[in-house]
Design a protein around this motif. Structure first.
Motif, short mmCIF file in Angstrom:
data_model
loop_
_atom_site.label_atom_id
_atom_site.label_comp_id
_atom_site.label_asym_id
_atom_site.label_seq_id
_atom_site.Cartn_x
_atom_site.Cartn_y
_atom_site.Cartn_z
N LEU A 24 41.25 28.80 42.48
CA LEU A 24 40.41 29.22 43.59
C LEU A 24 39.99 28.01 44.42
O LEU A 24 39.94 28.07 45.66
CB LEU A 24 39.19 29.99 43.07
CG LEU A 24 38.27 30.61 44.13
CD1 LEU A 24 39.05 31.51 45.07
CD2 LEU A 24 37.14 31.37 43.45
N LEU A 27 30.82 34.44 39.72
CA LEU A 27 31.23 33.17 40.31
C LEU A 27 30.39 32.94 41.56
O LEU A 27 30.53 33.67 42.56
CB LEU A 27 32.72 33.18 40.67
CG LEU A 27 33.70 33.29 39.51
CD1 LEU A 27 35.14 33.25 40.04
CD2 LEU A 27 33.49 32.18 38.50
N LEU A 60 39.16 30.95 32.43
CA LEU A 60 38.14 30.77 33.46
C LEU A 60 38.31 29.43 34.16
O LEU A 60 38.23 29.34 35.40
CB LEU A 60 36.75 30.88 32.84
CG LEU A 60 35.56 30.67 33.79
CD1 LEU A 60 35.60 31.66 34.95
CD2 LEU A 60 34.24 30.77 33.02
N ASP A 62 41.26 29.65 36.49
CA ASP A 62 40.95 30.46 37.67
C ASP A 62 40.13 29.67 38.68
O ASP A 62 40.37 29.74 39.89
CB ASP A 62 40.21 31.74 37.26
CG ASP A 62 41.14 32.77 36.64
OD1 ASP A 62 42.35 32.71 36.92
OD2 ASP A 62 40.65 33.62 35.89
N LEU A 120 42.21 36.54 39.87
CA LEU A 120 41.57 36.00 38.67
C LEU A 120 42.21 36.57 37.42
O LEU A 120 42.17 37.78 37.18
CB LEU A 120 40.07 36.31 38.68
CG LEU A 120 39.23 35.69 39.80
CD1 LEU A 120 37.77 36.11 39.66
CD2 LEU A 120 39.35 34.17 39.80
N GLN A 121 42.76 35.71 36.59
CA GLN A 121 43.34 36.18 35.32
C GLN A 121 42.26 36.63 34.36
O GLN A 121 42.45 37.57 33.58
CB GLN A 121 44.17 35.06 34.69
CG GLN A 121 45.45 34.71 35.46
CD GLN A 121 46.31 33.72 34.71
OE1 GLN A 121 46.07 33.43 33.53
NE2 GLN A 121 47.30 33.19 35.39
#
Length: 508
Positions: A64, A95, A57, A60, A44-45
């Motif tokens: 994912l 998340l 977000l 990411d 996750l950046q």
């Protein structure tokens, strides 16, 4: 809104109140069983960012979701829940993952192919009916279909099958003509101007087989080739290719004529790997040697025959063979000539060539390329020295682009002629960026090359010949076009400070 009656216009003023900036607080993941929290958080950046960004977000969550899709969880639902701490001005992120059921590929529906057999299309996918659905393999299969150049368009979609967790993969395609005949002209800084004639069929009888004739007649080179290729021999993982060719080429100190043929048997294994075995029988005539040429060249004047076998091993993980943005390709070859294969030339040759592609800045569509190559050839038996046609030279549009064609080479200590070497290394770093994408595919490039060639008896040394420059890449009806301007960083006596390297058309 401000009204200007004199100039008949409205001026819109947008007032922005930025408010405080929030940092990233605690980041957690719930509901995951396929991956550990550490595996997810590590990718996750937003978790590594100092300032909270909804754009990061979103990216990411998309990545994912793609990772879950590669494992068959195409119904995964990822919900970001944020909690704001006004006192510390941080945002905690959770998340919440609902993985859903793992999907299975129930069937593949193919529509729009009027010529190409279904089996040709299906074998581009490393995903069979009844297997766990893999979204990455679906995209790779689509890229392979486009790379065949049989179709103008390939649309991929899914729908629910006989049960919610069973999916049907729908492939809708629009075919294009695969038989091509044409004439044209091409140019390269190594081969000069050439007239081109080609007649090919890339999808013979709709079975994915290729057959063709290529003719090139130019100021420095002439070549004729006829070839046939079956990528799935008897509908297996084996491939077969054979070619016959004849070529003539004028060099500074001599002329070279080649007549020969090759036959290659290949097999794919473990999906991304391929092994090939190639037999080559070639007759080479060295003629019109200048009286002042190097003794190494004068000793090889006449006709000789090479009979060789080459074993090749390759692995290709690139996301697209035509326009890769990530992945790598590595090829290792070992060739043996003469000895038990008879005829005149006895030598063995070992080579390794690898390229790595990586997306650097997604918003700007920058792609980085790193390439490295190394080779070694040695004579044995009755062959006193490596034949001139098997020696290594660097310089030109596909090696050191700041140098003239074959300019980087050991020299004869007496005559100063470039006589080639028996070992070389080459390294390239390049960044590609889009210029035009809508009507045509045009890219720019910034590059740096380093390499050298060494004679027999010389060890490999870290003595680089280097260049840097810029270039353009363009796909044309006659084939790919490359235009590079290379700057020779440390020119020696007789070498130009810079070179323009240009190739277009079917130069081979």
């Amino acid at each position: 809104v401000l009204r200007d009656d004199v100039n008949h216009r409205l001026e819109v003023v947008v007032r922005v109140q930025e408010g405080p900036q929030y940092a990233v607080g605690q980041v957690r993941v719930t509901g995951t069983t396929v991956f550990t929290q550490e595996e997810i958080l590590g990718g996750l950046q937003v978790a590594r960012a100092k300032v909270f960004s909804r754009d990061l977000l979103r990216r990411d969550i998309a990545r994912l979701t793609e990772r879950y899709g590669e494992q068959g969880y195409v119904f995964v639902d990822i919900v970001p829940v944020t909690t704001t701490d006004e006192g510390r001005r941080t945002i905690d992120l959770t998340l919440e993952v609902n993985e859903g059921r793992r999907a299975v590929l129930e069937r593949i529906e193919i529509r729009g192919n009027t010529k190409t057999y279904d089996k040709v299309i299906r074998r581009q996918f490393d995903l069979a009916e009844g297997e766990i659905f893999d979204s990455r393999e679906v995209q790779r299969g689509r890229q392979r279909l486009l790379a065949l150049n049989y179709f103008d368009e390939v649309r991929v979609g899914t729908e629910t099958g006989t049960a919610p967790e069973r999916l049907a993969l729908n492939l809708d395609m629009k075919e294009r003509p695969t038989g091509r005949v044409g004439v044209g002209a091409g140019f390269s800084t190594g081969s000069g101007v050439a007239g081109l004639l080609f007649l090919t069929e890339d999808n013979l009888f709709g079975l994915g087989r290729r057959i063709g004739v290529n003719v090139s007649v130019g100021t420095r080179t002439e070549r004729f080739e006829i070839f046939y290729e079956d990528p799935a021999l008897f509908d297996t993982e084996y491939s077969l290719r054979f070619a016959l060719y004849k070529s003539e080429r004028d060099f500074t100190d001599f002329d070279e004529a080649r007549t020969g043929g090759t036959i290659t048997l290949g097999r794919r294994f473990f999906r991304l790997n391929r092994a090939t075995l190639t037999y080559r029988l070639e007759e080479v005539t060295i003629s019109d040697v200048e009286p002042t040429a190097s003794i190494l060249i004068r000793e090889q004047e006449g006709t000789s025959t090479t009979s060789s076998m080459t074993l090749g091993l390759s692995r290709d993980t690139r996301d697209s063979p035509l326009d890769p943005t990530r992945g790598y390709r590595v090829l290792a070859t070992a060739e043996g000539a003469g000895g038990p294969l008879n005829f005149d030339n006895d030598f063995y040759k070992l080579e390794l060539d690898g390229s790595v592609y990586q997306s650097l800045v997604e918003d700007w569509k920058l792609v980085g390329l790193l390439r490295g190559a190394i080779g070694f050839v040695e004579s044995f038996g009755d062959t006193k020295s490596v034949p001139i046609q098997e020696r290594y030279f660097l310089g030109g549009p596909f090696s050191l682009r700041g140098f003239s064609f074959r300019d980087v080479s050991p020299r004869d200590p007496v005559t100063g002629d470039r006589i080639g070497g028996n070992k070389f290394f080459l390294g390239t770093a390049e960044v590609q960026f889009p210029i035009l994408q809508e009507t045509i595919s045009m890219k720019g490039a910034v590059f740096f090359d380093a390499g050298n060639v060494f004679a027999e008896g010389e060890p490999f040394e870290l003595s680089f010949r280097t260049d840097a420059g810029v270039g353009i890449r363009l796909i044309t009806p006659l084939g790919p076009m490359r235009l590079d301007w290379g700057y020779n960083i440390s020119p020696r006596d007789g070498e130009a400070r810079s070179k323009i390297q240009f190739t277009v058309g079917r130069i081979f």
